[in-house]
Design a protein around this motif. Sequence first.
Motif, short mmCIF file in Angstrom:
data_model
loop_
_atom_site.label_atom_id
_atom_site.label_comp_id
_atom_site.label_asym_id
_atom_site.label_seq_id
_atom_site.Cartn_x
_atom_site.Cartn_y
_atom_site.Cartn_z
N LEU A 1 0.85 -1.18 0.00
CA LEU A 1 0.00 0.00 0.00
C LEU A 1 0.89 1.23 0.00
CD1 LEU A 1 -2.91 1.19 0.49
CD2 LEU A 1 -2.36 1.14 2.91
N GLU A 2 0.57 2.18 -0.86
CA GLU A 2 1.30 3.44 -0.83
C GLU A 2 0.28 4.56 -0.69
OE1 GLU A 2 4.02 4.03 -4.06
OE2 GLU A 2 4.30 6.14 -3.57
N ASP B 1 0.34 8.33 -0.78
CA ASP B 1 1.22 9.47 -1.06
C ASP B 1 0.87 10.69 -0.23
OD1 ASP B 1 3.40 10.59 -2.64
OD2 ASP B 1 1.82 11.94 -3.37
N PHE B 2 -0.42 10.84 0.09
CA PHE B 2 -0.80 12.05 0.84
C PHE B 2 -0.37 11.99 2.29
CE2 PHE B 2 -4.44 9.22 0.75
CZ PHE B 2 -4.95 9.24 2.02
N VAL B 3 0.10 10.83 2.74
CA VAL B 3 0.70 10.74 4.06
C VAL B 3 2.20 10.50 3.92
CG1 VAL B 3 0.36 9.77 6.37
CG2 VAL B 3 -1.46 9.58 4.70
N GLY B 4 2.61 10.06 2.73
CA GLY B 4 4.03 9.91 2.46
C GLY B 4 4.63 8.58 2.86
N PHE B 5 3.88 7.48 2.79
CA PHE B 5 4.51 6.20 3.12
C PHE B 5 4.13 5.09 2.17
CE2 PHE B 5 0.65 5.70 5.80
CZ PHE B 5 0.26 4.43 5.42
N LYS B 6 4.98 4.06 2.25
CA LYS B 6 4.73 2.79 1.57
C LYS B 6 4.66 1.73 2.65
CE LYS B 6 7.12 2.93 -2.82
NZ LYS B 6 8.38 2.61 -3.48
N TRP B 7 3.77 0.80 2.48
CA TRP B 7 3.59 -0.24 3.48
C TRP B 7 3.56 -1.57 2.77
CZ3 TRP B 7 3.13 -1.04 8.63
CH2 TRP B 7 2.45 -2.17 9.06
#
Lengths: 791, 271
Positions: A358-359, A361-367
Amino acid sequence: MRKLQKIFILSFIISAFPLFSQEKFTLSGSIIQASSNETLIGVTIAFPSLGTGVITNEYGFYSITLPKGSYDIVVGSLGFKEIRRRIDLFENKQMSFQLQESSEQLKEVVVTQKTDQLQLRKPQMSINSLSASSIKKIPVVFGESDVIKSILLLPGVTSAGEGASGFNVRGGAADQNLILLDEAIIFNSSHLFGFFSVFNPDAIKNIKLYKGGIPAKYGGRLSSVLDIYQKEGNSKTFKMSGGIGAVSSRLLLEGPLKQEKGAFLIGGRASYAHLFLPLFDNKNKAYFYDLNTKLNYKLNDHNNILLSGYFGRDVFNISENFINTYGNSVFNFRWNHLFSDQLFSNLSLIYSDYFYGLELDFVGFKWNSGIRNFNIKYDFKHYLSNTFQLNYGVHNIYHYFNPGEIKPNRESSGITADKLTDKYANEFGAYIDTEHSISDKLSLQYGLRWSNFIRLGQDELFIYANDNPVIFNEEYQIYEKATPIGAESFKRSDHLATYNALEPRISLAYSINDKSSFKASYNHMVQYLSLLSNTSSPTPLDVWAPSGRYVKPQLLDQYAIGYFKNFKDSEYSIESEVYYKDISNRIDYIDGADLIANDAIEQVFLNGEARAYGLEILFRKQEGAFKGWLSYTLSKSEQRTPGRITSEPGINDGKWYDSAYDKTHDISLNTSYELNKKWSFNGNFIFQTGQPTNYPTGQYQFKNLVIPIYGNRNETRLPNYHRLDLSATLTPRKNEGRRWKTEWVFSIYNLYNRRNAASINFSQNEDTKMNEAVRTSIFGLVPSVTYNFKF
Amino acid sequence: MIRKLFLLLMVKAFLGCEDVIEVELPTSETKLVIDAHFGLYLNEDPQMIDGAVILSLSAPFFDNETPPANGATVFITDLDLNRRYEFQEMENSGVYFPKNNNFPSNAQSTYELTVVYDGDTYKGEANLIPSVPIDDISQGDDTLFSGDETEIIVKFTDNKDREDYYLFTLGANLYLTTDDRFYNGEQFVFSYFYKDIDPGKEITVKINGVDKQFYDYMRILIEQSGQNGGGPFESTPSLVRGNMINTTRPDNFPLGYFSLSEAFKKSLVIE
C-alpha cells in the motif's frame, strides 16, 4: 533428525501389515480423458459382480487388488461415456482407460460426485465436488463464473454478502478454510475485495469441498478444505479457449510438449483497467490479473512430473495518491511415483506467498506485509486390498510472516522506516488413514494425524507483568493494553512455543440397502495460524499470525451424522446431515481494538470459545433435461469470551452471542434446463437470514460529533438477503463439426432488482443535520453477456 | 481509515447505491454525557483556552437533538495546588464555563473534574498533554476520489523526546488522530481533502496534544460517527467508555471524556 525417526516409525507400522495370499492380483492404471489425455479425478471403476470398486485419486490413478478371476467392469463418471469390459485377472495388470465425453457434453450434471451404490457405501460425508464446466454454467454477477460463488450455493456454505471476501463453512470463520490450489495453500482467495475469486475457471479441472469428516491427510484449518486441481494440459493436440466478459477476459493455451507424454498449459485472465473509469477520471486504475501455468511430463509408467504456478495481483491506483497491490504467488513441483501397482506416491515441493502493498502518497509512506511458506509433502496411497486402503504421509511447512514494514515514499516524507517484528514458525504433520470395508454393509475411514507446531525465535518478543498482555481497568470497566515490561530477543533456532496434537478422524457408512445409507463422522482438528481480523469478512490488509506464547492454537471437535438416499435409479438423491462443532481458543478482540500495523496483537484480544450446529439438506436431480439442486441449511453459530476471573465481565458480559456469519436460514436453488442443443437455461434463487450486526440504541454528542450508542454485540440483524438470477447459454448450431466452437452466455443477476443491504450506516446527514439510516447495496439488477470460445 | 477508503472505493466502483431507509431501533436508558475537552493555546498572546464542560443527555437515535443537562454543579480541582475553579452554566444551554478566567493556572498539575447532576456525582482526572506547533499549512491541487476535493497540506515537527499522540481539528466536526510512531522527531507532512468547500472560506487547523487513552477514545468515536453497521469491512461497533466515573452509582456510568491539551493553530483562506 526427529523427523526422520517419525518417517521410520510410520514405515514400520506399514510393513507390519501381513502379506497377501497369492490368489490375489492387482489391477491398476490411470483414467484419462480421450480428447485431451487429461487425467480424471473421481472416476469409478466398479465390479458389479463383487459389489465393490475403486475411485481414481487426485492424479487419475487407481489400484484394486482382487481374488484371481474374470470380472465385468464398468468405468464411468458423469459426463462421460461408460466403458464396460470383461477382464481376466490372472496376473497383476495395468490398464488405462480413455473416457470419451458423452455427446451432450454440456449437459454434464452439476455435482459430479456419483451417487451410486458405491458412493453411498463410502464413509466419506460432508463433501461436495463441482466440475469446472458446471461452475461455468451457474449464473453470476457480470457473467464472471467463479469457484467461490458457486460453492456458496451448497448447503452449509455462506459468505458475508456481495463484495465480501472469503466464505464461511458451517458457521466457521473465513480463515478456517484450507484453500489448496494444486496442493499449495492460498491465503487470500479474492480479487477486488471479494467480488471475484482468484481461481480462473478455465484452468480448473475439479474442486472438492470438505465440510466435515475431513480425512487425516488434511490439517491446519478447522472448518473446511477446498481442494482445487488445475488442468494438466492437453497432450494430444494444441487447444485454445477463452472468453470475453463484462469485467475480464480470459485466454488459455494448452498443448503437447511431447505427444501423449507431456503437456503445457498457460492461462491468463485480466480485468479491464478502465473498470472504474466511468466513475472516476482517467488518472485512476483498478484491475486484477492472474496467470496459471502448468507443465506435466510422463517420464515412464511409474514416474510423472508436474510443475505448476500461479501468480495473481490486484492493483488500485487512485490519483497516484492511493496505490494498493496485493495477491498470491504459488510455485509447485510434484513427482508422482509408483513404487508398485499398489503403492502410489506423490512428492510435492511448494512455495507460496501472499503480498500486500500500500502506498499513501498524501501521508508519504509505503507499506507492505505478507506471508511466505515452503511446504514439503510426501503422500502415499497404499491399495492393499479391495477392502483396505491405507493413506499415509508427512507434511512440513516453514512459515515466514512479515506483519508489516513502513518506508517513506519520497525524500520529503517525514516517515521514518520501521518494521514490525518478523515471525517464523514450523508446522509438521504426519498422518495415517485407512479406508476399510468391514462388510458389505459397513465401511469405515479412520485415521490419525499428529501435528507439531514450533514458533521459532524472533528479534523482539514483548514480555508482560504476570504474562498478561491485556489488563482489565476496574475503574472504567474496560479492557486495556498492558504496557510491556521488556522485550526479549531470540535466535532463530530458539523455540518460543511448541504445540503437539493428536487429531483423530473417523467416519463410517452403514448401507441400509442399495438405495440408502447412514453415515457418521467425528473429526478433531487443530489450527495454528489465524487471520487477524475483527471485521465481518476479511480485508486484503489483514495479516496472518502464528500461534505462540500468547496466541493458543484453535481446537475443534466436529460430530456429524447423515442419511443419504437415492431414488428412481439415482435420478434423484437426498443428502441430509446434522452437525455440531465446538471450538476452543477462539479469540475475540476487545472493544475498539485496532489491528492495523499492530505489533503487539496479544494486547487486544481475549481467549474464548465458539460453537456451531445445524441441519443441512441437499436434494438433487441429476439426470434429464431438467436438473438442479435445492439446499437448505438451518444453523446457529455463536461465540463467547468469558472474563478470566470472576470480577471481569469478559466480552459482551461473557454471554454467548451470534458470530458475524451466523445465518439462521440459508436456501439455495440451482436449476438448469436444456431446451435443445442450441439453448440451455440456468437459474438460481438464494435466500439468507440477514447477517448479525449492531444497530444503535441511542445517540449522544461529543465534540460536535453525533455518536450512535451501541449495545451488546450482534444483537440485531440486517434485513434478509434474497435474489434471483437467470442465465441463458446459446451454443450456435454451426459449431457442429468445426474446430472453432463458440458459446454465448447471457445472464441477469438479481432479476427483481432487490436492494440487499451490504451495510446500514447510522450517522448524521452532513447537509440536513438529521440522523438517518443509510443502506448500502452493492448490486441491483446486473445484465451481462459473455462470449466463450474454444479452438 | 484505510478500511473507510476500501468501502468508499468498493461502493463507488461497483455502482453500489445508497438510500435512506426506515429502521426500527431499540432504545437504551438515558445517560449523562460529559464533553469536557480543553485546548490551551499557551503560546498565543494573550493565552487562550478553547473549550467548556458541555453536559447533555443521550437520546433515541432518530431524535433531532440531544437535550442539554441543566442545573448541574460543575467544578475543576487542581489536585496539586489544591485549588478549585467553579463553573457556571450559560443560560440553560448545558454549556458550563469557568467563572474566572484563570483556569488552569499550572501546566504541571493534575486536574479533577466534578459534575453533580440529578443526585449523582461524576468525577474524572486529566493532565495537560503537550503538543507541537504547526509549521505551515498550505493549499495544494491534488485530489483524492472525486476530483473536486480541496487539498490542504499540513506540516508540523514532532518532538523526538516523547511518544506523542495528536488530535487535529480541521473544521467544526472534522477530526483526525495520529501518533508519532512512524515519524518520531521528524517533520511530518500530510494532506487532508475537504469536500465541498468554497473559495474565500477561512479554515483553521488545530493540533491538540492528547494522551494514549484519549487518542484511542477519539479514534473510535470518529469511526463511529460515520460508522457502517455490518459492512463487510467494519468491526462490530460497541459502546466506548471514557474517563468519567459515577461515584454515587458506578453502574450508571456516564459517557464522554475530560481532557486537557496543549494546542496550536493556523488559518488559511481557500483560494
